[in-house]
Write an enzyme that holds these catalytic residues in place. Structure first.
Site, PDB file in Angstrom:
ATOM      1  N   LEU A  86      -6.358   3.218 -20.164  1.00 28.99           N
ATOM      2  CA  LEU A  86      -5.598   3.309 -18.911  1.00 28.99           C
ATOM      3  C   LEU A  86      -6.227   4.364 -18.019  1.00 28.99           C
ATOM      4  CD1 LEU A  86      -1.968   3.174 -20.356  1.00 28.99           C
ATOM      5  CD2 LEU A  86      -3.106   1.387 -19.026  1.00 28.99           C
ATOM      6  N   HIS A  99      22.311   7.448  -4.624  1.00 23.39           N
ATOM      7  CA  HIS A  99      23.000   6.164  -4.650  1.00 23.39           C
ATOM      8  C   HIS A  99      22.844   5.468  -3.315  1.00 23.39           C
ATOM      9  CE1 HIS A  99      26.012   3.130  -5.527  1.00 23.39           C
ATOM     10  NE2 HIS A  99      26.527   3.370  -4.336  1.00 23.39           N
ATOM     11  N   GLY A 104      -9.504  -8.351 -24.609  1.00 21.52           N
ATOM     12  CA  GLY A 104      -9.715  -6.930 -24.909  1.00 21.52           C
ATOM     13  C   GLY A 104     -10.977  -6.409 -24.254  1.00 21.52           C
TER      14      GLY A 104
END
Ligand SMILES: Cc1cc2nc3c(=O)[nH]c(=O)nc-3n(C[C@H](O)[C@H](O)[C@H](O)COP(=O)(O)OP(=O)(O)OC[C@H]3O[C@@H](n4cnc5c(N)ncnc54)[C@H](O)[C@@H]3O)c2cc1C
Length: 479
Positions: free
Chosen positions: A323, A448, A274
């Site tokens: 973050l 696709h 941490g």
């Protein structure tokens, strides 16, 4: 001490929170300074975090793929070798180029860059120490604290960054460890463990909790655990470190599971248990900026103001996920709030990514959290074995899982484990930001063949799940 110069805003720290805030402030017309104690700008993220770790993850993945997968594509590699010095030099170049970019960005916006260590000396006053003794005072209408966080060491075993290391040391080993021990199975441990495992180290992860990467959706976390073990990672969950003994060449670690002890010997030990907000020496208590005694986080209101209204705080210093993109979003919001603009960060739509192979990316609630809240829900999932592009690349491990509200169809969470998950999650974040329904994603035409088709298929599965509150796993194999 007379103050040297007055600014509208002084930002302390040039990480992704600080430098982004400084640029936004300059864009809003504020006379802005950014203070950084290191010569290189960019904070943990650019120097010893996100960027160097991903540079090594990418290099080590190429090495691993060349060894294990090129053959199936008909590519002959001959005798492969590892030039670790070059790999580390490349990482350094990536870091240098990006940190230079940050300097150019700040200079380009006329942000004054001050190098030195800053501390508060009043609600509008900052003291900058350059080298030994030399102190200068600056005044500012607003001060933004963005000093980030530092890794937590095992009690009694400080980082020497050679044998017992934080991520910083593990990004710069001068040789591949024979046996790398990792205490803490969060994303930093798993990513750096993956790097060194791909380069040839035996890797053992010691995790106190019953699972690695504990914040992940359970189904995704179990899949990640299985795939990493399959790659050779030795993962010990429910396991505590009972003792550490360092000799000149080895680190002996006693571990304990269900009352049973075992001794492991490593040549390097990464401690990734941490990180703690970096507030030491900032002069917070002297000025009256309140800090949460347990977490060490700076207390803020919804406009990022601390208990001293002219002083704001963002990023790893304050609550929420540690973050880079969260720090940047808060930096922008905090500065816009100072400028009197409406400012908000949507904490429900912050992506979280683990850059292992396969990657893991998620946004929103996990299935466990939805259950816990008693929300009626449906899930749809789709495996990458069913995605044509994944087949072409031979990257068929993993799946996409969409969780939607059982009544309104609103997307509650998206969880992806698979190649390219890190980039695919952006669509999920956008969907959540726009309060999309799973049908919205399902009816959006996806190119696709792409990996993103799996998200569309998972959303189709979820939106067709008609049973109220049921866990309709509508996973169908596609083309
Ligand atoms: C190995 C590793 C990998 C990571 N990977 C990712 C990832 O992939 N994605 C992600 O989103 N996050 C990642 N993170 C987390 C990310 O790096 C942090 O959340 C982010 O850097 C926090 O930004 P910040 O601006 O709050 O602080 P920091 O980036 O920590 O910046 C703070 C800056 O303040 C400076 N400073 C501190 N005190 C003073 C002072 N008194 N005076 C002047 N300057 C000072 C520091 O030197 C530093 O440059 C990773 C972290 C690590 C360690």
């Amino acid at each position: 001490m007379a103050s040297k110069e007055t600014f509208d805003l002084i930002v302390i720290g040039s990480g992704p929170g600080g430098y982004v805030a400084a640029v936004r402030a300059a864009q809003l017309g504020m006379k802005t300074a950014c203070i950084e104690k290191h010569t290189r700008l960019g904070g943990v993220c650019l120097n010893v975090g996100c960027i160097p770790s991903k540079a090594l993850l990418d290099s080590s993945e190429y090495y691993h793929l060349a060894q294990t997968r090129f053959g199936e594509h008909g590519i002959k590699t001959g005798r492969l070798g590892l030039d670790l010095k070059q790999m580390l030099a490349r990482k350094e170049k990536v870091v240098k180029d990006l940190t230079d970019n940050v300097r150019q960005l700040l200079e380009g916006h006329d942000v004054t860059i001050l190098q030195g260590t800053a501390r508060l000396a009043g609600p509008n006053r900052v003291i900058l120490t350059r080298g030994k003794q030399k102190e200068e005072a600056f005044e500012a209408k607003h001060i933004l604290l963005a000093t980030g966080s530092a890794p937590v060491a095992l009690p009694g075993h400080p980082f020497d960054e050679k044998q017992i290391v934080s991520a910083t040391g593990a990004l710069a080993f001068d040789a591949v460890p024979k046996h790398l021990g990792i205490v803490g199975g969060g994303y930093i441990g798993l990513e750096l463990g993956s790097v060194w495992m791909r380069l040839g180290a035996k890797v053992t992860v010691i995790e106190m909790l019953p699972k690695i990467a504990a914040g992940l959706d359970g189904q995704v976390g179990r899949t990640l655990d299985r795939l990493l073990r399959k790659q050779g990672m030795d993962i010990r969950v429910d396991t505590k470190v009972a003792g550490v003994k360092k000799t000149a060449k080895q680190i002996k670690v006693a571990i304990e599971k269900n009352g049973k002890q075992e001794n492991l010997t490593f040549d390097r030990l990464l401690v990734s248990i941490g990180r703690r907000p970096l507030t030491q020496g900032l002069g917070l208590s002297e000025v009256g900026v309140e800090v949460d005694a347990r977490s060490g986080q700076v207390k803020i209101d919804d406009q990022y103001r601390t208990s001293v209204p002219s002083v704001s705080a963002i990023g790893d210093l304050v609550p929420g996920p540690m973050l880079a993109h969260k720090a940047s979003a808060e930096g922008i919001a905090a500065v816009e709030a100072m400028a009197g603009q409406p400012a908000e960060v949507n904490y429900d739509a912050i992506p979280a990514i683990v850059y292992t192979a396969p990657e893991v990316a998620s946004v929103g609630l996990t299935e466990e959290q939805v259950k816990e809240r008693g929300v009626p829900y449906c899930t749809g999932s789709y495996p990458f074995t069913g995605a044509g592009r994944a087949r072409c690349m031979g990257e068929t491990d993993g799946f996409v899982k969409v969780i939607r509200h059982g009544r309104t169809d609103r997307v509650l969470g998206i969880h992806i484990i698979g190649a390219r998950a890190a980039d695919m999650i952006a669509e999920g974040v956008l969907a959540m930001e726009f309060n999309a329904s799973s049908e919205d994603i399902a009816r959006t035409i996806h190119g696709h063949p792409t990996f993103a088709e799996a998200l569309m298929e998972a959303a189709m599965g979820a939106s067709q799940c008609a049973i109220y509150g049921a866990q309709g796993k509508a996973s169908t194999e596609g083309p």
